[in-house]
Design an enzyme around this catalytic site. Sequence first.
Site, PDB file in Angstrom:
ATOM      1  N   SER A 137       0.867  -1.186   0.000  1.00 11.27           N
ATOM      2  CA  SER A 137       0.000   0.000   0.000  1.00 11.27           C
ATOM      3  C   SER A 137       0.897   1.226   0.000  1.00 11.27           C
ATOM      4  O   SER A 137       2.053   1.154   0.435  1.00 11.27           O
ATOM      5  CB  SER A 137      -0.852   0.017   1.270  1.00 11.27           C
ATOM      6  OG  SER A 137      -1.541   1.244   1.402  1.00 11.27           O
ATOM      7  N   TYR A 150      -2.424  -0.717  10.445  1.00 17.87           N
ATOM      8  CA  TYR A 150      -2.414  -1.021   9.003  1.00 17.87           C
ATOM      9  C   TYR A 150      -1.083  -0.612   8.388  1.00 17.87           C
ATOM     10  O   TYR A 150      -0.432  -1.402   7.703  1.00 17.87           O
ATOM     11  CB  TYR A 150      -3.571  -0.312   8.311  1.00 17.87           C
ATOM     12  CG  TYR A 150      -3.649  -0.591   6.823  1.00 17.87           C
ATOM     13  CD1 TYR A 150      -3.987  -1.854   6.354  1.00 17.87           C
ATOM     14  CD2 TYR A 150      -3.388   0.405   5.885  1.00 17.87           C
ATOM     15  CE1 TYR A 150      -4.062  -2.123   4.988  1.00 17.87           C
ATOM     16  CE2 TYR A 150      -3.461   0.155   4.518  1.00 17.87           C
ATOM     17  CZ  TYR A 150      -3.800  -1.118   4.079  1.00 17.87           C
ATOM     18  OH  TYR A 150      -3.871  -1.377   2.728  1.00 17.87           O
TER      19      TYR A 150
HETATM   20  P1  NAP Z   1     -11.318  -5.888  -0.712  1.00 20.95           P
HETATM   21  O1  NAP Z   1     -12.208  -5.662  -1.880  1.00 20.95           O
HETATM   22  O2  NAP Z   1     -11.870  -5.735   0.660  1.00 20.95           O
HETATM   23  O3  NAP Z   1     -10.667  -7.343  -0.884  1.00 20.95           O
HETATM   24  C1  NAP Z   1      -9.944  -7.949   0.152  1.00 20.95           C
HETATM   25  C2  NAP Z   1      -9.771  -9.435  -0.163  1.00 20.95           C
HETATM   26  O4  NAP Z   1      -8.967 -10.025   0.887  1.00 20.95           O
HETATM   27  C3  NAP Z   1     -11.093 -10.181  -0.158  1.00 20.95           C
HETATM   28  O5  NAP Z   1     -11.048 -11.197  -1.140  1.00 20.95           O
HETATM   29  C4  NAP Z   1     -11.143 -10.782   1.240  1.00 20.95           C
HETATM   30  O6  NAP Z   1     -11.936 -11.951   1.345  1.00 20.95           O
HETATM   31  C5  NAP Z   1      -9.667 -11.147   1.411  1.00 20.95           C
HETATM   32  N1  NAP Z   1      -9.353 -11.374   2.830  1.00 20.95           N
HETATM   33  C6  NAP Z   1      -9.442 -10.489   3.854  1.00 20.95           C
HETATM   34  N2  NAP Z   1      -9.093 -11.082   5.009  1.00 20.95           N
HETATM   35  C7  NAP Z   1      -8.768 -12.374   4.701  1.00 20.95           C
HETATM   36  C8  NAP Z   1      -8.348 -13.489   5.459  1.00 20.95           C
HETATM   37  N3  NAP Z   1      -8.209 -13.440   6.799  1.00 20.95           N
HETATM   38  N4  NAP Z   1      -8.106 -14.657   4.809  1.00 20.95           N
HETATM   39  C9  NAP Z   1      -8.267 -14.748   3.481  1.00 20.95           C
HETATM   40  N5  NAP Z   1      -8.683 -13.736   2.699  1.00 20.95           N
HETATM   41  C10 NAP Z   1      -8.937 -12.560   3.313  1.00 20.95           C
HETATM   42  O7  NAP Z   1     -10.094  -4.871  -0.741  1.00 20.95           O
HETATM   43  P2  NAP Z   1      -8.862  -4.679  -1.776  1.00 20.95           P
HETATM   44  O8  NAP Z   1      -8.612  -3.243  -1.791  1.00 20.95           O
HETATM   45  O9  NAP Z   1      -9.089  -5.387  -3.053  1.00 20.95           O
HETATM   46  O10 NAP Z   1      -7.703  -5.368  -0.938  1.00 20.95           O
HETATM   47  C11 NAP Z   1      -6.700  -6.152  -1.549  1.00 20.95           C
HETATM   48  C12 NAP Z   1      -5.341  -5.712  -1.030  1.00 20.95           C
HETATM   49  O11 NAP Z   1      -5.067  -4.392  -1.491  1.00 20.95           O
HETATM   50  C13 NAP Z   1      -5.236  -5.659   0.492  1.00 20.95           C
HETATM   51  O12 NAP Z   1      -3.999  -6.219   0.886  1.00 20.95           O
HETATM   52  C14 NAP Z   1      -5.289  -4.175   0.783  1.00 20.95           C
HETATM   53  O13 NAP Z   1      -4.675  -3.841   1.998  1.00 20.95           O
HETATM   54  C15 NAP Z   1      -4.554  -3.633  -0.417  1.00 20.95           C
HETATM   55  N6  NAP Z   1      -4.729  -2.211  -0.704  1.00 20.95           N
HETATM   56  C16 NAP Z   1      -5.953  -1.679  -1.003  1.00 20.95           C
HETATM   57  C17 NAP Z   1      -6.062  -0.334  -1.311  1.00 20.95           C
HETATM   58  C18 NAP Z   1      -7.372   0.301  -1.702  1.00 20.95           C
HETATM   59  O14 NAP Z   1      -7.481   1.518  -1.701  1.00 20.95           O
HETATM   60  N7  NAP Z   1      -8.364  -0.467  -2.069  1.00 20.95           N
HETATM   61  C19 NAP Z   1      -4.936   0.489  -1.298  1.00 20.95           C
HETATM   62  C20 NAP Z   1      -3.711  -0.062  -0.976  1.00 20.95           C
HETATM   63  C21 NAP Z   1      -3.612  -1.409  -0.694  1.00 20.95           C
HETATM   64  P3  NAP Z   1     -13.466 -11.903   1.910  1.00 20.95           P
HETATM   65  O15 NAP Z   1     -14.342 -11.564   0.734  1.00 20.95           O
HETATM   66  O16 NAP Z   1     -13.685 -13.278   2.426  1.00 20.95           O
HETATM   67  O17 NAP Z   1     -13.520 -10.853   2.983  1.00 20.95           O
END
Ligand code: NAP
Length: 277
Positions: A137, A150
């Site tokens: 991130s 985080y």
């Molecule tokens: P998201 O739509 O909430 O997706 C998160 C994914 O991680 C979902 O598939 C969720 O599964 C899975 N997950 C969460 N906890 C888990 C666990 N304990 N075991 C297995 N799977 C788990 O959000 P996203 O933004 O795509 O997140 C993906 C990555 O990008 C994360 O590492 C996040 O920190 C990073 N990120 C996001 C942003 C942003 O602005 N969106 C920015 C920087 C970094 P479930 O459906 O079962 O909950």
Amino acid sequence: MSDHKTILITGVSSGFGQALAATALAAGHRVIGTVRRETDARAFERHASGRAHARRLDLTDSAAIAEVVAQTSRELGPIDVLVNNAGYGHEGILEESPTDEMRRQFEVNVFGAVEMIQAVLPAFRARRRGHIINITSMGGYITMPGIAYYCGSKFALEGISDALGKELAPFNIHVTAVAPGSFRTDWAGRSMQRSPRHIADYDALFDPVRQARKDKSGHQLGDPSKAARVMLDIIENDTPPAHLLLGSDALKLVRDRLAEMSREIKAWEAVAVSTDG
Ligand code: NAP
């Protein structure tokens, strides 16, 4: 020889993981996607019959991580790329947030990712090839009040990725830490864990930050499908970067932070060198 790869992506139920899986499948790659619910598994496998393989996995379950990777390799052959995508954000003022929340944040965002890496590495090393992409991130470079746990987890994953890349370079295994800015996923919505407030002293600092993040959820600047396209290009690149920022917000905030760090280092340079023996 086909240059289609077998890509293991954690967390394909929504957001970046879902977008990357869809983009990779459309490009002809085979994708093993981890999910936590049976309904998500079925939805994922409907994507591309025969090339989309769902595996149930919660990243807090260490024993299951090794088993899922071993079983998948037995059934489907070697994995070419691991994308450590699954993760979530904890939001809360540090003094108000139980350290159990911090442990859970690190269990998923750091320990889960490292255990996935350890599970794929023996085969990557044996084949002298492989690529690990860790989704970190901009919060792995810059910080804001209210997301200390985080940011801590993402700084950790950035540092681990950087050191790991140096350990694995002799084996032709690439490591790329991808640091997105704010993207339109479920991150700030259903996925975010928000510790309740109880210390009024922090109201003025933090309440507007919490409210702004809620209001912005679903309207963030970044488009996950464009990020997915970039990540797939990185996977297909023979000389991928060790670190990659995604989004103009990430670029500006990280640049500002680096400039600020340079200014502070310069201001304290004489003190820094004064301790040499
Ligand atoms: P998201 O739509 O909430 O997706 C998160 C994914 O991680 C979902 O598939 C969720 O599964 C899975 N997950 C969460 N906890 C888990 C666990 N304990 N075991 C297995 N799977 C788990 O959000 P996203 O933004 O795509 O997140 C993906 C990555 O990008 C994360 O590492 C996040 O920190 C990073 N990120 C996001 C942003 C942003 O602005 N969106 C920015 C920087 C970094 P479930 O459906 O079962 O909950």
